[in-house]
Design an enzyme around this catalytic site. Structure first.
Site: not given
Ligand code: GAL
Length: 699
Positions: A188, A337
């Site tokens: 990110e 994710e």
């Molecule tokens: C994302 C990040 C992850 C984790 C997640 C939590 O932005 O890539 O490592 O922190 O958020 O929602």
């Protein structure tokens, strides 16, 4: 012929001679070894379920239990490593990747492939202590410190050297590991640096772009407020408020710098990895901290992190973000994710409803995701994200959500073979540009003017009517689209204007939304009224724009409704321009004046919408736009709240239907189709709240 097939042939040859020669014996050994390796390489389906796994946080003795639970849930992919630099390189130049290789091998034994994240989003303490210049400088001039993540300076040469060396070690170790399917660079991209060296790089970037200060001064109109620059090193960094040309240049520099930051690692991975391993980075939907089209160019695959945060899934906003991500590479993408129920960072971290996580997974796949991965498998016992949703609890046993993931896994096992090789194809495109979003953000003119909301006000009704929409940049090849809609395309360079003009002349229907084609490539005003170089083709123009306190009535071909936030007074200057909508009584200026105009031009048509229309009027507008352009939706109208997502392959179509309405809905299919999840031939499907159906024309 593969290496193994080759060996089989030569081994067979040594056996037919009737004795087990030394060669045959060696062959047996070698072939045995390769076959064992081949057998352990997981044969994963086309559509994957995944999770973020952090083996470095747990004893090796626990791994097998975790992987067994993952396997039982139908998980076929783990992403590992993206924050594990301190474990991979505990001191400078001392690399330890044995544990990671053990983790990759352990996962493969459970039929799980791995994506390796390069760890540059979280440099180790020894690194930033020894090389403090690698820490980023915040906008207020203070340096970041160790203890969180993203504390690095994205433009710093030393940081690039060290992160490249780390990525190279990983690529050398895993670049030909058959259990590793791809790479995620960093995590990110977001935080930039305001240190003097980065500023000097920005000034150099300006020099490359503008050539001379005279040119820069002219194109930024620096005669205004005595902004004239006499030396490149006088140009400051400005964010949020400043000369529009300077603001846009800084964001373009940031985008190019993220691209080169990424390329720095990507090059060493490419040089050492099997081309079958893809390279991606995880992006963030509507996040606009850099131009994602710039950064995506060098990647093999687009992927993004899809979080709902507070509240519940908004299929329009989220669906458009999927379509946006799909547009980065013009093909299927990954959800790298997504939240397993809840997050820890929203104002209220409510949990998604029972069934909503499953509905969301299918919504993702319907929009072209070929992988959905949950962040994260299990919380670290300590660390900043203890409250985040997971699939198993701190005790290592399944959370209440786990059975829902098992269900998704079972459904994917059925649907994957049918979905394999399918992708989204649309007749309608929405144009999206970071330049335009930034330009409007910097000068909203009405605090309620949100450029993403503007895009969604078009996207929502168009998606419902056309049942499939691409989101692409204005530089894209538009020839395959019957309808191209550009809401708030505020910044349009001459080449973009020409691309649009060509599209219309060749038979396309271009719809420009409010605030379009006002600015040139330097975020300066076009000297013609909106829509600048397209005004002639339109046969009309924007005479004046008005920020609105109260909504203004509109009436015409799309019914009676209102415009809020913004209203542009249009004029029809050629006799063949048709006025589709007019403003009602308002501030005097707008009363009775055109709000929407359209004109047949070349072989196509151009329409301009000057009003921010309410949902109902826009829905009528969307029907008109699609009908007049000959757009053919896949199904007849589906009930409100039901999302229909077509994916097409060579041998037929697959339709993913998800019901976000709170009551059961029945959808009549245009033909008898195969119900992929229930295994029957059906003519209609009835979906409960959050219900899902996958139907196909494939035999
Ligand atoms: C994302 C990040 C992850 C984790 C997640 C939590 O932005 O890539 O490592 O922190 O958020 O929602």
């Amino acid at each position: 012929m593969t290496r193994i097939q080759n060996s089989v042939v030569s081994c067979r040859w040594s056996f037919v001679r009737g004795r087990v020669s030394r060669l045959a014996f060696l062959c047996m050994l070698a072939l045995g070894g390769w076959l064992t390796q081949a057998q352990t390489v997981p044969q994963v389906p086309a559509i994957l379920l995944g999770t973020a796994w952090y083996p470095e946080q747990w004893p090796v003795s626990r791994w097998d239990t975790d992987l067994t639970l993952m396997q039982q849930a139908g998980i076929h992919m783990v992403r590992v490593g993206e924050f594990a630099w301190s474990r991979m390189e505990p001191s400078e130049g001392q690399y330890d990747l044995d544990w990671l290789e053990r983790a990759v091998t352990a996962a493969a034994k459970h039929g799980i492939v791995t994506v390796i994240g390069t760890p540059s989003a979280a440099p180790p303490a020894w690194l930033t202590q020894k090389y403090p210049e690698t820490l980023r400088t915040k906008e207020d001039g203070r340096k970041e410190q160790h203890g969180n993540r993203q504390q690095f300076n994205f433009a710093n040469p030393k940081y690039r050297e060290l992160s490249r060396a780390m990525a190279e070690q990983l690529a050398k170790r895993f670049g030909h590991n058959p259990n590793v399917v791809g790479w995620q660079i960093d995590n990110e991209y977001a935080e930039v640096s305001f240190d003097p060296d980065t500023k000097a790089q920005f000034q150099q970037w300006l020099m490359n772009r503008y050539g001379t200060l005279d040119n820069l001064n002219t194109r930024w109109t620096t005669a205004y407020w005595s902004e004239t620059y006499f030396d490149w090193n006088q140009v400051p960094i400005q964010v949020g408020y400043g000369n529009p040309g300077l603001l846009l240049s800084w964001m373009r520099f940031v985008s190019d710098t993220w691209r080169s930051y990424q390329k720095n690692q990507l090059e060493v991975i490419r040089a050492n990895a099997d081309p079958k391993q893809f390279i991606t980075t995880n992006m963030m939907g509507w996040f606009n901290g850099y131009d994602h089209y710039t950064v995506s160019q060098d990647l093999d695959l687009a992927s993004w992190d899809d979080y709902v945060g507070k509240g519940h899934l908004d299929p329009v906003r989220n669906g458009a973000a999927h379509d946006l991500t799909r547009g980065f590479k013009g093909k299927n993408f990954w959800v790298m994710e997504t939240q397993p129920g809840g997050v820890n960072w929203a104002s209220i971290n409510n949990w998604l409803d029972k069934g909503e996580v499953r509905a969301m997974a299918w919504h993702d796949i319907g929009h072209g995701a070929d992988m959905v991965s949950y962040w994260q498998w299990r919380s670290a016992l300590n660390g900043q994200e203890q409250y985040h949703g997971t699939l198993i609890g701190p005790d290592g046993t399944p959370d209440p959500l786990y059975p829902e993931i098992v269900q998704i896994g079972q459904e994917l096992a059925k649907a994957s073979p049918v979905l394999a090789g399918t992708s989204v194809k649309s007749e309608v495109a929405i144009l999206h540009s970071y330049d335009s979003r930034w330009a409007i953000e910097w000068q909203k003119h009405n605090k309620n003017y949100d450029p993403v909301d503007e895009i969604l006000s078009y996207y929502g009704p168009l998606r419902k009517t056309a049942q499939s929409v691409d989101v692409v940049p204005p530089t894209a090849d538009l020839t395959k689209y019957k309808l191209v809609v550009a809401p708030g395309l505020n910044v349009a360079s001459e080449p973009i204007a020409q691309n649009l003009i060509r599209y219309v002349k060749n038979g396309g229907h271009l719809v420009l939304g409010q605030r379009s084609v006002m600015k040139d490539d330097d975020n300066g005003l076009w000297p013609q009224r909106q829509p600048g170089p397209l005004a002639d083709l339109l046969g009309g123009r924007v005479e004046q724009y008005y920020a609105l306190v109260d909504p203004v009535a509109v009436d015409g071909k799309w019914g009676a409704g209102e415009s809020s936030v913004w209203a542009e007074l249009l004029s029809a200057r050629k006799s063949d321009v048709e006025v589709l909508m007019r403003y009602g009584k308002s501030n005097g200026w707008l009363d009775g004046q055109p709000a929407v105009i359209t004109r047949k031009a070349g072989k196509g048509r151009i329409t301009y919408i000057g009003a921010w229309l309410d949902a109902k009027t826009m829905a009528n507008g969307a029907t008109w736009m699609t009908e007049v352009s000959g757009v053919k939706p896949a199904f007849g109208p589906v009930p409100d709240g039901v999302e229909l997502n077509p994916r097409y392959g060579g041998d037929g179509a697959v339709y993913v239907l998800v019901n976000f309405a709170t009551t059961p809905q029945t959808v009549k299919l245009p033909a008898t189709m195969g119900d992929v999840l229930n295994g029957a031939a059906v003519q209609s499907v009835t979906l409960a709240h959050y219900g899902v159906a996958v139907v196909t024309t494939k035999k």
